[in-house]
Design an enzyme around this catalytic site. Structure first.
Site, short mmCIF file in Angstrom:
data_model
loop_
_atom_site.label_atom_id
_atom_site.label_comp_id
_atom_site.label_asym_id
_atom_site.label_seq_id
_atom_site.Cartn_x
_atom_site.Cartn_y
_atom_site.Cartn_z
N ARG B 6 39.30 30.02 42.43
CA ARG B 6 38.98 31.20 43.27
C ARG B 6 37.83 30.88 44.23
O ARG B 6 37.78 31.39 45.34
CB ARG B 6 38.67 32.42 42.41
N SER B 33 34.28 38.97 43.16
CA SER B 33 34.98 38.21 42.12
C SER B 33 36.09 37.33 42.70
O SER B 33 36.30 36.21 42.25
CB SER B 33 35.60 39.15 41.09
N GLU B 54 45.58 49.09 44.76
CA GLU B 54 46.34 47.85 44.98
C GLU B 54 47.69 48.07 45.66
O GLU B 54 48.18 47.19 46.38
CB GLU B 54 46.55 47.12 43.65
N ASP B 113 37.47 40.04 28.93
CA ASP B 113 38.05 41.34 29.30
C ASP B 113 39.25 41.69 28.42
O ASP B 113 39.62 42.85 28.28
CB ASP B 113 38.47 41.35 30.77
#
Lengths: 277, 311
Positions: B6, B33, B54, B113
């Site tokens: 990323r 992020s 989204e 998470d």
């Protein structure tokens, strides 16, 4: 620009709208399936857009400078196809291949297949976001084209509509004008009974839109609202158009059962005679 | 350790943004992020935050692409491929619009998470949509190249990226070839076909296997769709056994894609290392990879099993 249509224009508009309605009935009858009710209710709005307002060129359907139209309630494809054919994007005979195998006239609008279709739609709730993207692109490119979208009233039950409703005023998309085809009926019955999205104008207002409310079958009112929207700065305009589902065919008017049913050949003849010039 | 894919994505986007003014970047409130904040800082006029929405992210990108722009959209893989699946299918892939979806935090290694955020189905979902290209880069250099490829390619692309730092596999001279597998080691007894974070584990496994007397070929398949049929068939012919390694459910991802090729063209014994059709849980990435059997040791075991199955 005048915000009223001339008597000549009004006569022309009425003629186009009748032809569009006839072709909707003929195409859906021939297909033996499709959505006549919500197509007929939107016919006058599309007539004014395509014959009195939008900059589009049938010889250059992909012109980057053209105005755009997104039919968010994609099941009303017959009204879009009939309008595009009436405008001259493709021969009207082709409308009779609606929903048939090997035809480019798909059951819901397909932008890759049919010249003049600016966005593929059909799954409800998705059109306004695409219109937002087009309006944003126009501004980034410094082009002065305008983007139009048409939403169904039942469609407002989709959550994604409200994601897009937030976006357009946030980014001050004043080159975007949308319509709600407020005919009050969805497949299972009146929108107020199935899952009420009411009150509609107040909702858009509270999301930051400039809201106008009109009779969606009054050509002058439709045209005037479009002109007003063009003068509004820094926010998009939502034209809440009160319409009649099945408008133009007595038996279909205000009848939820004609949302997604094709007429028989006998009914078709009867309905067409009602729409004669 | 190198950097997370990323991170490389954010840097590549910033570089490409300077070269191509048609690149527009959209994010859904995760730009720190997903690293699209690097682009946002450099080109604020071409960055748009859509908020926590989204479906609208995908729909707006479709409209931008329909009007000639090259939108890159980012969110976590769970939301990009899951929450907005139908928008990706109907608004982007059906009209074959030029939208690039760079989905980060994919797989178990998003970590603490837990299962709700661990996308282990995204490759399966994206791979099954017509017109979609699916790319899973293995390291930073490959990510940079894949992003550059996506910007040039006309049509929808899904790029799967990870949260955690991964070892460097390739140098700056690396050349990404769309749809072409990369051979990292040659071998004759078995081929380890890996993607993403599992590529370095597969390399490690090949070295351990060598010590145990098994010679393993290692293929990095970065383009899951279209998959390199030729390389998979050649590996099956040359080595007679295949192990796939992916940080994804064994159903629908790389393992399935390779199996489809093998049964149609070159059937050989095969084993799939991946998440065994179960949800994950909270934990560190390393602990999760161990518990769900996604380590080099698991690949070694699978390779030994598949070699025994050879006639």
């Amino acid at each position: 620009m005048a915000d009223k249509l001339t008597q000549d224009q009004l006569t022309q508009m009425a003629k186009h709208a009748r032809a569009i309605r006839r072709n909707i009935i003929a195409a859906v009858t021939e297909a033996k399936s499709g959505h006549p009710g919500g197509s007929l209710s939107a016919a006058d709005i599309l007539t004014v857009l395509y014959f009195a307002e939008m900059k589009v060129d049938v010889r250059n359907p992909a012109d980057p400078a053209r105005d755009r139209f997104v039919l968010s309630k994609g099941h009303a494809a017959p009204v879009l196809y009939a309008t595009l054919a009436e405008k001259g994007f493709f021969p009207a005979e082709e409308l009779l291949t609606l929903r048939k195998i090997d035809s480019r006239i798909q059951g819901h609008p397909s932008m890759k297949d049919v010249p003049g279709v600016d966005m593929s739609t059909g799954s409800l709730g998705q059109g306004l976001a695409a219109a937002n993207g087009m309006a944003l692109a126009g501004r980034l490119d410094g082009r002065d084209y305008r983007v139009y979208a048409l939403l169904g009233d039942g469609e407002l039950e989709e959550g994604m509509v409200w994601e897009a409703a937030m976006f357009a005023p946030h980014y001050k998309l004043d080159n975007l004008t949308a319509f709600v085809d407020f005919n009050g009926l969805q497949i299972d019955g009146p929108i107020a009974e199935v899952m009420s999205p009411l009150p509609i104008p107040e909702k858009w207002q509270s999301f930051g839109w400039n809201v106008l409310e009109i009779d969606g079958h009054d050509m002058n009112a439709i045209y005037a609202a479009i002109q007003t929207a063009k003068t509004v700065k820094d926010r998009p305009t939502m034209i809440v158009a009160h319409t009649v589902k099945g408008k133009g065919v007595c038996e279909m008017e205000n009848a939820a059962e004609w949302h997604g049913k094709a007429p028989s050949r006998e009914e078709c003849q009867l309905f067409l005679s009602e729409l004669d010039d | 350790m190198g950097k997370a894919t990323r991170e490389a994505y954010g840097e590549a986007l910033r570089e490409l943004g300077a070269l191509n003014k048609d690149i527009i970047v959209l994010d859904a409130d995760l730009s720190k992020s997903t690293k699209t904040n690097l682009f946002a800082k450099a080109f604020p006029e071409r960055f748009f935050n859509v908020g926590i929405a989204e479906q609208n992210l995908m729909g707006t990108a479709a409209g931008l692409a329909a009007a000639g722009k090259i939108p890159f959209v980012s969110s976590f893989a769970m939301f990009a491929a899951g929450r907005a699946f139908e928008q990706v299918r109907n608004s982007i892939c059906y009209p074959r619009l030029n939208v690039k979806i760079a989905a980060t935090h994919a797989g178990l290694t998003v970590g603490e998470d837990g299962a709700s955020h661990q996308a282990i189905e995204d490759i399966s979902l994206m791979r099954s949509i017509p017109n979609m290209t699916v790319i899973v880069p293995a390291d930073a250099a490959e990510t940079r190249q894949a992003i550059a490829f996506a910007a040039e390619y006309r049509g929808p692309v899904y790029i799967r990226l990870g949260r955690m730092a991964v070892p460097e596999l390739f140098g700056d001279d690396y050349e990404f070839q769309h749809g072409k597998a990369v051979e990292l080691a040659d071998g004759k007894d078995v081929t380890l076909i890996a993607s993403g974070v599992m590529v370095s584990a597969a390399r490690e496994a090949a070295e351990e296997l060598l010590a145990a007397g098994i010679s393993a070929r290692v293929l990095n398949i970065h383009t899951i769709k279209p998959i390199d049929v030729e390389a998979v068939c050649k590996a099956a012919r040359d080595t007679g056994a295949i192990v796939t390694c992916e940080e994804h459910n064994i159903i629908g991802g790389l393992g399935s894609a390779v199996a489809e090729v093998l049964v149609e063209h070159q059937p050989v014994p095969m084993e799939r290392v991946g998440v065994q059709d179960t949800f994950g849980e909270s934990g560190t990435p390393a602990a999760l990879l161990k518990k769900y059997h996604l380590t080099a040791a698991d690949i070694v075991e699978a390779a030994k099993r598949v070699v025994r199955r050879k006639k």
